[in-house]
Design a protein around this motif. Structure first.
Motif, PDB file in Angstrom:
ATOM      1  N   GLU A   1     119.135   5.197  20.691  1.00 48.82           N
ATOM      2  CA  GLU A   1     118.903   4.941  19.263  1.00 48.82           C
ATOM      3  C   GLU A   1     119.672   3.695  18.829  1.00 48.82           C
ATOM      4  OE1 GLU A   1     118.269   8.583  17.186  1.00 48.82           O
ATOM      5  OE2 GLU A   1     119.126   7.774  15.339  1.00 48.82           O
ATOM      6  N   HIS A   2     120.523   3.219  19.734  1.00 49.89           N
ATOM      7  CA  HIS A   2     121.235   1.971  19.468  1.00 49.89           C
ATOM      8  C   HIS A   2     120.239   0.829  19.233  1.00 49.89           C
ATOM      9  CE1 HIS A   2     123.484   4.747  21.972  1.00 49.89           C
ATOM     10  NE2 HIS A   2     124.615   4.217  21.555  1.00 49.89           N
TER      11      HIS A   2
ATOM     12  N   ILE B   1     116.413  -4.990  23.883  1.00 55.89           N
ATOM     13  CA  ILE B   1     116.781  -4.941  22.465  1.00 55.89           C
ATOM     14  C   ILE B   1     118.294  -4.822  22.326  1.00 55.89           C
ATOM     15  CG2 ILE B   1     116.481  -3.688  20.278  1.00 55.89           C
ATOM     16  CD1 ILE B   1     113.671  -2.892  21.306  1.00 55.89           C
ATOM     17  N   ILE B   2     118.876  -3.932  23.139  1.00 58.41           N
ATOM     18  CA  ILE B   2     120.344  -3.896  23.186  1.00 58.41           C
ATOM     19  C   ILE B   2     120.801  -3.516  24.594  1.00 58.41           C
ATOM     20  CG2 ILE B   2     120.418  -1.582  22.122  1.00 58.41           C
ATOM     21  CD1 ILE B   2     123.235  -2.612  20.976  1.00 58.41           C
ATOM     22  N   PRO B   3     121.365  -4.472  25.315  1.00 60.40           N
ATOM     23  CA  PRO B   3     121.804  -4.205  26.696  1.00 60.40           C
ATOM     24  C   PRO B   3     122.901  -3.142  26.746  1.00 60.40           C
ATOM     25  CG  PRO B   3     121.770  -6.577  26.239  1.00 60.40           C
ATOM     26  CD  PRO B   3     121.602  -5.872  24.926  1.00 60.40           C
ATOM     27  N   LYS B   4     122.915  -2.454  27.880  1.00 60.09           N
ATOM     28  CA  LYS B   4     123.792  -1.266  27.975  1.00 60.09           C
ATOM     29  C   LYS B   4     125.271  -1.520  27.781  1.00 60.09           C
ATOM     30  CE  LYS B   4     123.863  -3.240  31.935  1.00 60.09           C
ATOM     31  NZ  LYS B   4     122.828  -4.019  32.583  1.00 60.09           N
ATOM     32  N   GLN B   5     125.732  -2.747  28.030  1.00 60.08           N
ATOM     33  CA  GLN B   5     127.184  -2.924  27.894  1.00 60.08           C
ATOM     34  C   GLN B   5     127.654  -2.741  26.460  1.00 60.08           C
ATOM     35  OE1 GLN B   5     124.991  -5.269  28.915  1.00 60.08           O
ATOM     36  NE2 GLN B   5     125.711  -7.345  28.541  1.00 60.08           N
ATOM     37  N   PHE B   6     126.681  -2.678  25.534  1.00 61.21           N
ATOM     38  CA  PHE B   6     127.066  -2.530  24.127  1.00 61.21           C
ATOM     39  C   PHE B   6     126.815  -1.114  23.601  1.00 61.21           C
ATOM     40  CE2 PHE B   6     125.598  -6.956  24.757  1.00 61.21           C
ATOM     41  CZ  PHE B   6     126.861  -7.519  24.813  1.00 61.21           C
ATOM     42  N   LEU B   7     126.565  -0.193  24.516  1.00 53.91           N
ATOM     43  CA  LEU B   7     126.270   1.172  24.061  1.00 53.91           C
ATOM     44  C   LEU B   7     127.519   2.025  24.009  1.00 53.91           C
ATOM     45  CD1 LEU B   7     123.097   1.995  26.187  1.00 53.91           C
ATOM     46  CD2 LEU B   7     123.253   0.770  24.032  1.00 53.91           C
TER      47      LEU B   7
ATOM     48  N   LEU C   1     109.264  22.241  29.558  1.00 52.75           N
ATOM     49  CA  LEU C   1     108.848  21.126  28.706  1.00 52.75           C
ATOM     50  C   LEU C   1     110.116  20.384  28.305  1.00 52.75           C
ATOM     51  CD1 LEU C   1     106.477  19.744  27.317  1.00 52.75           C
ATOM     52  CD2 LEU C   1     106.910  21.183  25.333  1.00 52.75           C
ATOM     53  N   ALA C   2     110.348  19.256  28.955  1.00 53.80           N
ATOM     54  CA  ALA C   2     111.642  18.582  28.835  1.00 53.80           C
ATOM     55  C   ALA C   2     111.419  17.136  28.460  1.00 53.80           C
ATOM     56  CB  ALA C   2     112.385  18.670  30.162  1.00 53.80           C
ATOM     57  N   PHE C   3     112.077  16.700  27.401  1.00 52.48           N
ATOM     58  CA  PHE C   3     111.843  15.329  26.960  1.00 52.48           C
ATOM     59  C   PHE C   3     113.082  14.704  26.334  1.00 52.48           C
ATOM     60  CE2 PHE C   3     110.175  18.402  23.941  1.00 52.48           C
ATOM     61  CZ  PHE C   3     110.733  18.016  22.727  1.00 52.48           C
ATOM     62  N   GLY C   4     113.102  13.380  26.367  1.00 51.46           N
ATOM     63  CA  GLY C   4     114.215  12.610  25.830  1.00 51.46           C
ATOM     64  C   GLY C   4     114.093  12.459  24.329  1.00 51.46           C
ATOM     65  N   ILE C   5     115.238  12.415  23.653  1.00 50.42           N
ATOM     66  CA  ILE C   5     115.251  12.270  22.198  1.00 50.42           C
ATOM     67  C   ILE C   5     116.312  11.242  21.810  1.00 50.42           C
ATOM     68  CG2 ILE C   5     114.382  14.596  21.682  1.00 50.42           C
ATOM     69  CD1 ILE C   5     117.240  15.535  21.302  1.00 50.42           C
ATOM     70  N   GLY C   6     116.234  10.758  20.583  1.00 51.30           N
ATOM     71  CA  GLY C   6     117.238   9.831  20.076  1.00 51.30           C
ATOM     72  C   GLY C   6     118.444  10.576  19.523  1.00 51.30           C
ATOM     73  N   THR C   7     119.446   9.824  19.151  1.00 49.86           N
ATOM     74  CA  THR C   7     120.698  10.448  18.710  1.00 49.86           C
ATOM     75  C   THR C   7     120.537  11.246  17.407  1.00 49.86           C
ATOM     76  OG1 THR C   7     122.006   8.807  19.874  1.00 49.86           O
ATOM     77  CG2 THR C   7     123.093   9.944  18.078  1.00 49.86           C
TER      78      THR C   7
ATOM     79  N   ARG D   1     127.953   4.182  14.449  1.00 46.04           N
ATOM     80  CA  ARG D   1     126.559   3.833  14.257  1.00 46.04           C
ATOM     81  C   ARG D   1     126.394   2.388  13.816  1.00 46.04           C
ATOM     82  NH1 ARG D   1     122.202   8.017  12.963  1.00 46.04           N
ATOM     83  NH2 ARG D   1     123.343   9.881  13.505  1.00 46.04           N
ATOM     84  N   GLN D   2     127.448   1.831  13.221  1.00 45.59           N
ATOM     85  CA  GLN D   2     127.337   0.484  12.646  1.00 45.59           C
ATOM     86  C   GLN D   2     127.771  -0.585  13.650  1.00 45.59           C
ATOM     87  OE1 GLN D   2     128.723   2.982  10.593  1.00 45.59           O
ATOM     88  NE2 GLN D   2     126.751   3.124   9.551  1.00 45.59           N
TER      89      GLN D   2
END
Ligand code: SF4
Lengths: 194, 471
Positions: free
Chosen positions: A84-85, A24-30, B141-147, A35-36
């Protein structure tokens, strides 16, 4: 966050399973700190060749799908990295609704937190939508209050969404502000567990 | 005594701050780990609303994803540089402790948490990173989250979460010599698929799990996310306590005895109910190699690459065809006939001291194949120093490996460590997705021993025979 209640839009189908967030979005763009602006990198390695030219064989580059706002995909959409990117890129590109037969957990949450509506339909239903929209200009509508997806040709499907997530999308809530109304509970918890 | 409970329920119950009908629970987060890639927008969000970090003392940051692994301070990409500088400024502004690139504690976020003793049984731990499941090895209890959730935890030290469903992955029997924790978790994912854990927290149980060292347990829990589970954990036991004793952030002396008593009470009770249970026999696990573009596309080293016709559904058939094309492989080809161009030993899955020791044992006195570029990237500065103290770096460099500084490196190729298009890499990391190690790069996931043997032979070989044959 923008509230979302009803939405009608052009459907873009991508008939693959296990589309991971690296695609969905390759890492080179992270590496950006904003946010935009991530839409230009959406599905980058599929959309562009090594010279940065648009690939003719990737359907999202087809002018037919310009302005698509509903994406339909196979199972396990958004698996892999928690970035979340991925929803940021989808949203920035113009997608407001993602329909799939199943979603990866973190991605699903990340969508809702950004005002993208994730709709889980059955495999049969997503297949039908893929068939209806592949190579064609096809419009679909979503009503979040009624929790239905429908078109003008008689397709209609209900979908589930947890109450709380639904409220969040309908109202465009700032979740932190909601949580801070319970600050006394957090204080009490910290005191009891110090 | 009340109803028997799983460790997952016990940790959950201890962390509920607030409950109301038709809502997830508000749970307390004991520790948030932060890195440079998924945090800038979260700090920016706080700044925009004039919010602060509620508990900087329960927050710990490092730089790992972007950092160069040679010439530490020459960051060629200005955007990478900006991201690292931004983390530094954010940590300063919000008082968050940071192990930056010059700090002796710097390393991959999931390597340093346990190393410093920040990771402990019974804690709720989050990070804007899907491999946060690694810390579950300690019974956390360890987990990944979004920003957005990173921002939420920074501001409130809590998260809204629905109680997870529980799954018991029971591993009976014993792993054979030279078959590793990495092979085990790959075999589990190959057997049950990349989605079987979705919606669940997995607890790994059984004799084979009990016999794993802490570092091996981390390898297993690390890849829980590749099975779709947000978290995977193992009930703590003496192995856990021994590892933690005397670590920097762990209580000492009498306080340690007290905390061990508490930790011991966390283990799943006999007779506790899980929402699902699956079983696998460790005796049957062979060294594994992935051949495709997700971790379930995996076969024993003695095996052949599957043919699309063998697929159960049309969709699966197309997936195999696409994977074969991307990977440049033929159906029915023995995996041992595949030549490789690169070897990467590193990542939060397999870059700890025991991983490096085992890989070094395989390459000692041998030479990296002339067609192969091989490198070792320790998981942290601490691992690097420990390895150098034992002379492991000398073994690797004498064999022709590059010996690098700590970071994520070629696991996701966000820094300059990239596999070029069309080239093939035997990698000890956790993801073989298209383009993961570089645009067009072809990744095969293996254990450190298998990677080391592949480096010497230029192709995949069964490390079991390899170790048995005198040279
Ligand atoms: S080593 Fe790889 S998987 Fe682990 S945190 Fe770094 S990029 Fe993620």
């Amino acid at each position: 966050m923008e509230p979302i209640r009803k939405h009608s839009g052009l459907v873009y189908p991508i008939n693959r399973s296990n589309i991971d967030t690296d695609q969905i979005i390759p890492k080179q763009f992270l590496k950006r700190i904003e946010r935009q602006g991530f839409g230009q990198f959406l599905f980058y390695n599929w959309r562009f060749d090594n010279e940065g030219n648009k690939r003719k064989d990737f359907s999202l580059n087809d002018a037919k799908y310009d302005g698509a706002s509903i994406l339909v995909a196979g199972e396990n959409f958004g698996c892999g990295s928690s970035r979340e990117h991925a929803p940021w890129a989808l949203q920035d590109f113009g997608f407001k609704v993602i329909i799939a037969s199943s979603f990866a957990d973190i991605f699903y949450n990340n969508c809702v937190k950004n005002g993208i509506l994730p709709v889980q339909l059955s495999e049969q239903q997503t297949k039908e939508l893929v068939e209806k929209s592949e190579g064609k200009s096809y419009t679909l509508s979503v009503d979040l209050e009624k929790q239905i997806v429908f078109d003008s040709e008689g397709f209609k499907a209900d979908f589930e969404l947890k109450n709380y997530l639904r409220e969040m999308l309908l109202n465009g809530w700032d979740e932190i502000a909601v949580t801070l109304t319970h600050e006394d509970r957090i204080d009490a918890y910290e005191k009891a567990n110090a | 005594m009340g109803k028997p409970k799983t460790i997952i329920e016990k940790i959950w119950d201890r962390h509920v701050v607030h409950q109301e009908p038709n809502k997830p629970d508000l749970i307390y987060i004991d520790l948030q780990l932060v890195h440079e890639v998924t945090s800038p927008q979260a700090f920016e969000g706080l700044r925009m609303k004039g919010r602060s970090v509620r508990r900087p003392d329960r927050t710990f940051a490092t730089m790992d994803h972007n950092v160069p692994t040679i010439a530490r301070h020459i960051i060629n990409d200005p955007v990478s540089k900006k991201q690292m500088e931004t983390l530094k400024e954010n940590c300063k502004e919000f008082n968050v402790p940071l192990a930056d690139i010059d700090h002796p504690d710097q390393g991959i976020v999931h390597v340093i948490g346990p190393e410093l003793g920040l990771t402990q049984p019974g804690k709720t731990i989050v990070c804007g990173d899907s491999h946060t499941s690694t810390h579950g090895a300690f019974g956390a209890l360890a987990f990944g989250i979004g920003t957005s959730e990173v921002e939420h935890v920074l501001a409130t030290q809590t998260l809204w979460q629905a109680p997870p469903k529980t799954m018991n992955v029971q591993v009976t029997g014993k792993l054979s010599p030279a078959v590793t924790a990495k092979d085990l978790i790959l075999a589990i994912i190959a057997k049950f698929g990349v989605r079987f854990g979705t919606g669940y927290v997995i607890e790994y149980t059984g004799e084979a799990i009990r016999n794993l060292s802490m570092e091996e347990r981390m390898t297993v829990c690390n890849m829980s996310i590749e099975a779709g589970a947000r978290a995977g954990l193992i009930s703590p036991d003496q192995t856990t306590f021994d590892y933690l004793e005397n670590r920097r952030h762990v209580p000492k002396g009498e306080a340690f005895d007290k905390v061990v008593k508490d930790w011991s009470s966390l283990a799943t009770d006999d007779g506790a109910h899980y929402d699902a249970t699956v079983e696998i026999d460790a005796d049957e696990v062979e060294p594994q190699v992935t051949w495709g573009t997700n971790p379930s596309m995996c076969i024993p080293v003695s095996g052949q690459i599957p043919a699309p016709e063998s697929a159960k559904s049309e969709a699966a058939k197309e997936e195999i065809e696409r994977a074969l094309e991307y990977m440049g492989l033929e159906a029915n080809q023995p995996i041992s006939s595949v030549n490789i161009d690169h070897v990467f030993i590193g990542s939060c899955t397999n870059s700890r001291i025991s991983d490096l020791r085992r890989a070094a044992k395989v390459v000692e006195g041998k030479t990296v194949h002339s067609a192969v570029h091989a490198m070792v990237v320790p998981g942290s500065q601490t691992v690097k120093l420990a390895a150098e103290a034992e002379g492991l770096d000398k073994i690797f460099t004498a064999a022709g490996f590059e010996w690098r500084e700590a970071g994520c490196s070629m696991c996701l190729a966000m820094n300059d460590d990239i596999v070029p298009p069309g080239e093939r890499c035997a990698s000890t990391s956790n993801r073989n997705f298209e383009g993961r190690q570089g645009n067009g790069a072809r990744t095969h996931l293996v254990s450190p021993e298998m990677a080391a043997a592949a480096a010497v032979e230029g192709r995949f070989v069964d490390v079991r025979n390899y170790l048995a044959t005198p040279v």
